[in-house]
Write an enzyme that holds these catalytic residues in place. Structure first.
Site, short mmCIF file in Angstrom:
data_model
loop_
_atom_site.label_atom_id
_atom_site.label_comp_id
_atom_site.label_asym_id
_atom_site.label_seq_id
_atom_site.Cartn_x
_atom_site.Cartn_y
_atom_site.Cartn_z
N GLY A 107 5.51 16.54 -7.20
CA GLY A 107 4.57 15.92 -8.13
C GLY A 107 5.19 15.34 -9.40
O GLY A 107 4.51 15.24 -10.42
N SER A 108 6.47 14.90 -9.32
CA SER A 108 7.06 14.34 -10.55
C SER A 108 6.35 13.04 -10.94
O SER A 108 6.16 12.77 -12.13
CB SER A 108 8.57 14.12 -10.39
N ASN A 109 5.93 12.25 -9.94
CA ASN A 109 5.18 11.02 -10.28
C ASN A 109 3.82 11.37 -10.86
O ASN A 109 3.38 10.76 -11.84
CB ASN A 109 5.02 10.14 -9.04
N ASN A 197 -0.56 2.95 -3.81
CA ASN A 197 0.44 3.86 -3.26
C ASN A 197 1.80 3.46 -3.81
O ASN A 197 2.02 2.31 -4.19
CB ASN A 197 0.44 3.74 -1.73
N HIS A 199 5.88 3.64 -2.65
CA HIS A 199 6.77 3.95 -1.53
C HIS A 199 8.21 3.82 -2.01
O HIS A 199 8.55 2.86 -2.71
CB HIS A 199 6.48 2.97 -0.38
N ASP A 240 1.77 2.63 4.68
CA ASP A 240 2.71 1.88 3.83
C ASP A 240 2.52 0.37 3.93
O ASP A 240 3.48 -0.39 4.07
CB ASP A 240 4.16 2.25 4.18
N GLU A 269 10.58 4.87 -10.20
CA GLU A 269 9.15 5.23 -10.05
C GLU A 269 8.56 5.68 -11.37
O GLU A 269 7.46 5.26 -11.76
CB GLU A 269 9.01 6.34 -8.99
C1 GAR Z 1 8.29 9.74 -4.20
O1 GAR Z 1 9.59 9.26 -4.18
C2 GAR Z 1 7.38 8.80 -3.45
O2 GAR Z 1 7.77 7.47 -3.52
C3 GAR Z 1 7.50 9.31 -2.06
O3 GAR Z 1 7.52 10.69 -2.18
C4 GAR Z 1 8.17 11.04 -3.42
C5 GAR Z 1 7.32 12.05 -4.13
O4 GAR Z 1 7.98 12.56 -5.24
N1 GAR Z 1 6.44 8.84 -1.25
C6 GAR Z 1 6.57 8.53 0.03
O5 GAR Z 1 7.60 8.65 0.62
C7 GAR Z 1 5.29 8.00 0.68
N2 GAR Z 1 5.60 7.33 1.90
P1 GAR Z 1 7.20 13.38 -6.34
O6 GAR Z 1 6.41 14.46 -5.60
O7 GAR Z 1 8.27 13.98 -7.19
O8 GAR Z 1 6.31 12.45 -7.07
#
Ligand code: GAR
Length: 282
Positions: A107-109, A197, A199, A240, A269
């Protein structure tokens, strides 16, 4: 055009003519009164004059139109018309946009997005939806006092049930931030162009089922790509896929591993996702 107006305002031809006349005369009266009032001040015809003139005619317009509507017998139409404009304007400026963040992992994003919208404003992160009990994003939501719900894979496939939960939280917009399940069609239909979303690759490369997180970065490195990046896009029925909002790039060095590339991607991101969402919602 005139027929359309007659239907929309539910009036006959004579009333329509009188309404148009009221608009024209009311507008002229408003412009005239605005100029006369400004002449009483000694302001030069510069920026301030124009600004005050715009403010004045905005305030005077409903008054002038209502005055003219009386002799032309259109007062009740214009009273309703002006009330509708006022209601719509106040509703638009008062309404908050409630976002649900869907995430599956650390969940960093999600954290960056929560921080970005943390000060009181038009946008509120109202809910975190997660499909994995114990995922880091649930702690992040708890620390920020944001309600969260866990909907596991099988339950999530029932789009109607998910929709009902979102309704409970008055959700207007959905942000997928590292969410690894396919979004059910019912949700895509209920939130047209209101699901985004992110990606971790330059779509259409390295997208689709099973292409997430380190699998993406391993494929990029295995293919000896010299650059990778992120794609922020509207979500549609296909994994995607959907209209691209933004892509940002970073180089892939010969000594990069999936882990080092993931770090570069996370930097991109965190720099772009929240600000792009903010731009979309403005
Ligand atoms: C992120 O890099 C995101 O782009 C990716 O999962 C990671 C989640 O990181 N998403 C996908 O691959 C979706 N197809 P986070 O939990 O630290 O935000």
């Amino acid at each position: 055009m005139l027929e359309k107006l007659k239907q929309r305002w539910k009036v006959n031809t004579l009333n329509l003519i009188l309404i148009i006349a009221t608009f024209a005369l009311g507008g002229s009266l408003c412009g005239y009164a605005g100029r006369k009032i400004l002449q009483l001040t000694n302001i030069d015809k510069g920026f301030l004059y124009i600004l005050l003139y715009i403010i004045l005619i905005t305030l005077l317009w409903p008054i002038c139109v209502l005055i003219i509507s009386v002799p032309l017998g259109q007062f009740s139409f214009f009273r309703r018309y002006i009330k509708r404009i006022a209601d719509r304007t106040s509703r638009r400026s008062a309404k908050k946009i409630n976002i649900a963040i869907f995430a599956s992992g650390a969940g960093s994003n999600a954290k960056k997005i929560i921080e970005h919208f943390s000060s009181p404003g038009k946008v509120k992160i109202a809910l975190v939806v997660c499909n994995k009990p114990g995922a880091g994003v649930l702690d992040i939501a708890a620390q920020a006092n944001i309600p969260s719900i866990v909907i596991e894979k099988n339950a999530f496939a029932d789009g109607d049930a998910v929709l009902a939960q979102l309704k409970n939280y008055h959700i207007d917009f959905i942000v997928l931030a590292g969410f690894l399940l396919k979004v059910p069609e019912q949700l895509i239909k209920a939130f047209p162009k209101k699901i985004v979303n992110i990606h971790p690759a330059l779509l259409p490369k390295y997208g689709g089922k099973g292409m997430y997180g380190h699998y993406v970065h391993e494929s990029v490195i295995a293919n000896k790509d010299v650059e990778s990046g992120i794609t922020i896009h509207f979500a549609d029925e296909v994994y995607d896929h959907g209209e691209i909002i933004l892509q940002a790039r970073c180089p892939v060095d010969p000594n990069d591993t999936a882990a080092t590339l993931a770090q570069k991607i996370h930097v991109l991101e965190h720099a772009h996702y929240a600000t792009e969402i903010d731009k979309l919602l403005r």
